[in-house]
Scaffold this motif. Sequence first.
Motif, PDB file in Angstrom:
ATOM      1  N   THR A1334     -11.943  -7.199  16.495  1.00  0.00           N
ATOM      2  CA  THR A1334     -11.902  -8.115  17.635  1.00  0.00           C
ATOM      3  C   THR A1334     -13.331  -8.302  18.143  1.00  0.00           C
ATOM      4  O   THR A1334     -14.030  -7.323  18.425  1.00  0.00           O
ATOM      5  CB  THR A1334     -11.017  -7.563  18.763  1.00  0.00           C
ATOM      6  N   LEU A1335     -13.768  -9.554  18.258  1.00  0.00           N
ATOM      7  CA  LEU A1335     -15.151  -9.847  18.640  1.00  0.00           C
ATOM      8  C   LEU A1335     -15.280  -9.993  20.154  1.00  0.00           C
ATOM      9  O   LEU A1335     -14.300 -10.179  20.875  1.00  0.00           O
ATOM     10  CB  LEU A1335     -15.619 -11.144  17.964  1.00  0.00           C
ATOM     11  N   THR A1336     -16.524  -9.945  20.609  1.00  0.00           N
ATOM     12  CA  THR A1336     -16.790 -10.152  22.040  1.00  0.00           C
ATOM     13  C   THR A1336     -16.521 -11.597  22.432  1.00  0.00           C
ATOM     14  O   THR A1336     -16.145 -11.872  23.577  1.00  0.00           O
ATOM     15  CB  THR A1336     -18.256  -9.809  22.363  1.00  0.00           C
ATOM     16  N   HIS A1337     -16.738 -12.544  21.504  1.00  0.00           N
ATOM     17  CA  HIS A1337     -16.495 -13.957  21.773  1.00  0.00           C
ATOM     18  C   HIS A1337     -15.884 -14.592  20.523  1.00  0.00           C
ATOM     19  O   HIS A1337     -16.024 -14.078  19.413  1.00  0.00           O
ATOM     20  CB  HIS A1337     -17.800 -14.697  22.128  1.00  0.00           C
ATOM     21  N   ARG A1344     -23.835 -17.951  15.475  1.00  0.00           N
ATOM     22  CA  ARG A1344     -23.014 -17.939  14.254  1.00  0.00           C
ATOM     23  C   ARG A1344     -22.424 -16.562  14.015  1.00  0.00           C
ATOM     24  O   ARG A1344     -21.645 -16.377  13.089  1.00  0.00           O
ATOM     25  CB  ARG A1344     -23.845 -18.358  13.038  1.00  0.00           C
ATOM     26  N   TRP A1345     -22.842 -15.567  14.792  1.00  0.00           N
ATOM     27  CA  TRP A1345     -22.266 -14.235  14.648  1.00  0.00           C
ATOM     28  C   TRP A1345     -22.130 -13.579  16.014  1.00  0.00           C
ATOM     29  O   TRP A1345     -22.933 -13.801  16.907  1.00  0.00           O
ATOM     30  CB  TRP A1345     -23.068 -13.377  13.682  1.00  0.00           C
ATOM     31  N   PHE A1346     -21.078 -12.766  16.151  1.00  0.00           N
ATOM     32  CA  PHE A1346     -20.843 -12.034  17.387  1.00  0.00           C
ATOM     33  C   PHE A1346     -20.521 -10.576  17.056  1.00  0.00           C
ATOM     34  O   PHE A1346     -19.996 -10.260  15.975  1.00  0.00           O
ATOM     35  CB  PHE A1346     -19.687 -12.656  18.185  1.00  0.00           C
ATOM     36  N   GLU A1347     -20.820  -9.745  18.035  1.00  0.00           N
ATOM     37  CA  GLU A1347     -20.615  -8.309  17.834  1.00  0.00           C
ATOM     38  C   GLU A1347     -19.127  -7.968  17.874  1.00  0.00           C
ATOM     39  O   GLU A1347     -18.343  -8.587  18.600  1.00  0.00           O
ATOM     40  CB  GLU A1347     -21.354  -7.541  18.932  1.00  0.00           C
ATOM     41  N   VAL A1348     -18.759  -6.964  17.087  1.00  0.00           N
ATOM     42  CA  VAL A1348     -17.377  -6.467  17.084  1.00  0.00           C
ATOM     43  C   VAL A1348     -17.179  -5.619  18.336  1.00  0.00           C
ATOM     44  O   VAL A1348     -17.893  -4.646  18.569  1.00  0.00           O
ATOM     45  CB  VAL A1348     -17.098  -5.637  15.819  1.00  0.00           C
TER      46      VAL A1348
END
Length: 1532
Positions: A1334-1337, A1344-1348
């Motif tokens: 589940t990502l932060t956004h 193009r990338w988000f933290e888990v």
Amino acid sequence: NENCLYLEKYFRLICSFRGAVPQGLVLELGETVQILEKCEGKHFSLLQGIFPANYIHLKKAIVSNRGQYETVVPLEDSVVTEVTATLQEWAVLWKQLYVKHKVDLFYKLRHVMNELIDLRRQLLSGHLTQDQVREVKRHLTVRLDWGNDLLGYSNERFMVRLNKNGGPRNPEKIDRMCALFTVRVCRMLLNDSKKGPPHLHYRRPYGCAVLSIMDVLQSISEIKEEKDFVLKVYTCNNENEWCQIHENIIRKSSTKYTAPSSNYGLIISLQLLRGDMEQVRRENPMIFNRGVSVTRKLGFPDVIMPGDIRNDLYLTLEKGDFERGGKSVQKNIEVTMYVLYADGEILKDCISLGSGEPSRSAYHSFVLYHNNSPRWGEIIKLPIPIDRFRGSHLRFEFRHCSTKDKGEKKLFGFAFTPLMRDDGTTLSDDIHELYVYKCDENSTFNNHALYLGLPCCKEDYNGCPNIPSSLIFQRSTKETFSVSTQLSSTKLTQNVDLLALLKWKAYPDRVMDILGRLRHVSGEEIVKFLQDILDTLFVVLDDNTEKYGLLVFQSLVFIINLLRDSKYFHFRPVMDTYIQKHFAGALAYKELIRCLKWYMDRSAELVRQDHIQEAMRALEYLFKFIVQSRILYSRATCGMEEEQFRTSIQELFQSIRFVLSLDSRSSETLIFTQAALLNSFPAIFDELLQMFTVQEVAEFVRGTLGSMPSTVHIGQSMDVVKLQSIARTVDSRLFSFSESRRILLPVVLHHIHLHLRQQKELLICSGILSSIFSIIKTSSLEGDVVEEVEMMVESLLDVLLQTLLTIMSKSQSQEAVRGQRCPQCTGEYVSCLLSLLRQMSDTHFQHLLDNFQSKDELKEFLLKIFCVFRNLMKMSVFPRDWMVWNSYFSLAVLFINQPSLQLENATPAKRKKILDKYGDMRVMMAYELFSMWQNLGEHKIHFIPGMIGPFLGVTLVPQPEVRNIMIPIFHDMMDWEQRKNGNFKQVEAELIDKLDSLVSEGKGDENYRELFSLLTQLFGPYPSLLEKIEQETWRETGISFVTSVTRLMERLLDYRDCMKGDETENKKIGCTVNLMNFYKSEINKEEMYIRYIHKLCDMHLQAENYTEAAFTLLLYCELLQWEDRPLREFLHYPSQSEWQRKEGLCRKIIHYFNKGKSWEFGIPLCRELAIQYESLYDYQSLSWIRKMEATYYDNIMEQQRLEPEFFRVGFYGRKFPFFLRNKEYVCRGHDYERLEAFQQRMLSEFPQAIAMQHPNHPDDSILQCDAQYLQIYAVTPIPDNIDVLQMDRVPDRIKSFYRVNNIRKFRYDRPFHKGPKDKENEFKSLWIERTTLTLTHSLPGISRWFEVERRELVEVSPLENAIQVVENKNQELRTLISQYQHKQMHGNINLLSMCLNGVIDAAVNGGIARYQEAFFDKDYITKHPADAEKITQLKELMQEQVHVLGVGLAVHEKFVHPEMRPLHKKLIDQFQMMRSSLSECYARMARNSNPCRSVFSSSGFFSEKNGDGCNLNNTVPLFFSKIPEMVAGKYC
């Protein structure tokens, strides 16, 4: 001392001397000294000390500039000097290696140092051949490089041309380059070892390296600082784009070039030198003694001085288009160029490929493999002598370079172009498309006249109407060849009008027209030929003054005014030099005076006065010419006609006074004329002083200034111009003479008095008065100024008092708070009054009293002066003392930050000497600064927050002690603001703003991360600085703030490192997102947050991430409301209402969503804008936005969009930047980007990283190691909007969007076997480890990338996995069949064929059959009674799959192409086998389990009558009859 002998020689120490005697000079082995005196066996050196004479050895040297500032340059080889200096520095570091227990490196370095000493000894012996010298130098260079790399040093390198091994072709050669192309000289193909004879080589493209000059200037902070730069050599992916590779590298178009697989590149050393060439040579003799080549500017410098002769033609080989010529493949074309003189002789050494390389007689282009339309883009310099330019031409020969065994270069065509046209002008600076003429190897060019008579280009063809058809050379009409030229010549021109002027004697009938056309010549050409043009003009004037006088005058005015333009202002020294040294027009002054007077006398008559105003603006240089001309005439005639000259000047000044006396209130044109005259007037004083006495010039000026009308008669604009002219008069050299001051002062004071009476232009008047008082004060030290002071008392004292009273009364009425300062000019007028009173003597005071006619007048005067002084006592006219200390602090900060004190940039030897002799002066000044701060006491509050920025600048100095001294000051600032305001918001805001500004500019180092954590120590229970504070209520707030600042520093330093380094866009974007979110969530600095929103948006646009750019800008848009609140100017936004700014942002965001093909995200914004337009009845905008929305719906249905893949990336290890370290992200891939390409991209972005080959979570040993580990695998998106995806009638192009957008959860499945693996059927033990991320956004978003944010891990049993596999396949089949039924997919049914074949074939040969064996087995059902419901679910899904396959086959039957009928027959046969197999299985299960029988027999397809022996051909018609029902039912 008679025994002293002065020697000026260069010596080296052969033994160390400890200086253990009075005045002994401590010297180390190898150091160099210059001897001043020799006395009784001891020497005195430049450092003023003595040492034994037998401790030194004489070295030959050249002494230049003998005297106090002489320079001694050793004659030894530069490599020897380099080795000596390096060994001295290594010796210090070598000892440190032993102390630090780096034993291995210690012994390695000692071995290399011994080798260097031995090689140096060989080089100094003088017994080596040239080849041996080169070999020894090569060995020295290799060892120096090895040691410097190991120790972190970099020496300058002298390589220019490289051989095939990448080594220097000529080690002794030095050159300095800042942008570099590398071209390999080799066979046609890099791996072509056989093609072509060994002697035949071609120039072929290899790679390119680029260095930004802006980066160089920013990183070299100190003049003469030498710094190394590493240039990566990139190779071009497509040779056809070789001419643009440098542009692609600059634009970071990474698809067009390939980065080196390892650290291949070039190291260059750059040094910044300022000044003209002579100054640089004079100040840096050591550099030029090494044979440095000078690279001139491509074009002209800012200033071209007389005598600076240059004649270079720069030719760029642009492109060619050639025929294939009957060959099956395209040609390998080489261009050979020659410069030929009029007689056909090839000019020797007239072609230069670049500075530092010897000139040559022929040029050979590089060859592009199999390319009939080559693009070269290569620049060649042609330094052709001026006397050979006319009549010369260029010939280009085109050859095909064969790669076959015989390897010939076959001539197939040529082109040519003359360098000079028939009218005498050279080739224009333009692209020239030349004709190509056919020829072969047998063609002869001995008689160049055979082709010179032919047209060389289209323009030339138009001038040759009659060309015979029977020529030796025939033009190839389908082939063209293009070159571009740029001329940098001080003697040749491309302008016809200018050439006609310079050769005016050849056109005697056109002289007036030629002079008139001079205005149409470009400024660049005029300044380039300035001396020649001026000489020509004055020769024309002498030829016929009456006829050409006015035109020459107008031309001269035009040229003078051209030099007033900022672009050509630097050419004024050229004009000055010309007038003083080259001008020879002894009779010109008469005509210049006559024309100038003629213009002025007509200023009252003419409506248009443009030409008069131009003459007024040129007044300074017109007088320079007039005076110099008169001086020349006077020398030639021994002073004849002196009286006539004086009379003409007096008459000219009468005309000047006439112009200024005219009433200009009704004529705006006349105002401009008078203003132009007044602006230029003070500039002529110095010229007049060459011909007239000081008193005479002063009389001229007094009459002129006196002719100006008083202020009551002219407008405000002329007021300013008049006073500015008076101010320049007061500041002129003329006013510094006492005899001229007595003449000029009355008229100057008269005008000042009038303005002060009317309270006009007080600021300018105060400046004039300040200058006058300053001059009189200085003059009073040298002579008597009584008369001048008397004039000022009579004219100014009363009006000064009245002025001060007036402006003070205005100030008092506006004063709102105690201590508010007076208006801007009050202090100046107070200073003037005090200065006047101070310079008045007793005599002046007595005269003042005597001048009062009555006691009432005296009483009124005294009341004025007392009132003025009373107000002065009450009001703050001058700044308080703390302003002085503000300057003190600023000076201290500048002292600490000055480049010369930054010892970290010096060599260890130099640093040691400075520290031993002076200590670290930065530390001393920091203590002084801290001491002054402590002494300020309660006045500290005046420096908050103003000094936060400068003090922060001091903490950026990488000196720990300086930082430790400064940190308590910030605590003190917070404390004082807390006392005053109850908080420290000002300190907080200013500290954050300045930190962001300073670090973003590239300042700060790694240790700076922890700097502000030192502040927390000051908030301890009993800190020394807070012992006197009874209760520290703000401790918790302070520590929280410092913690936030420390975290901000980590992010700012990461951001800075990413921005200044050669980092990829992904790193920069990720770092910016991290910093932007910090400003929003933790510090709540909205303005900084918005700034970084726009920085991030710009990065996305540069990377063509349009969807992400739209989401980023949407963050700012969401902060705004649909209101009419006014917003100030900010960033690139003008002052506007909040509604207007939000509307503009919405439109821009919609545009970016459109470019990113994310129309679904743009549609809600279209609707939002439509609501606003409708509420305002703005139907035009409403129509536009509705059409835009409709277009987006069309695009969704009609345009093809690719579904991106998603990748999970783990960044493990402490070597990653802070914002990535030990974190995992999910990245949205680019179009067409698969896992392998993504992995390669990530590894190229992090070249030091190691790819992990397993998906397991890493342990602490990897998380805490000083390395970089990348863990990458593909993940599957879990859509949020399931409803849309399950609707049958929704087209797949719509569903496709929701499958890969607005995704926040992703899944990764890892299969494994639990328990023993069944070799017969692995499905029985095949479990799935399912990881849900589940990502932060959601993606897509601002990146193009988000933290888990969260990971969940569950295990899926074999049975559950089978259910999901069958269910997913059924859904896929239903979707595909529905699209064909609703005609959403047309024509080709291959996709349906492949899908049906894959499912049916797998069901027969594996897949479902294996599931039956594994889960419908009696033993499994008995052992797993809890799975009964799931087994039933799997059976229902299998039954559903049979129904769906039946419908699919029916649809396939309808659309299948006749040629595909055999495949259809095969599918039906296999489907029958599948159904029969399932029937048997279900019948068997029904007998064993009665409750299941009803389930298995509920379908008509598996009833008894359709048993094993039935024929599917009877069943297919039944499918067709049930299609309408199935379309409406759940199976479709």
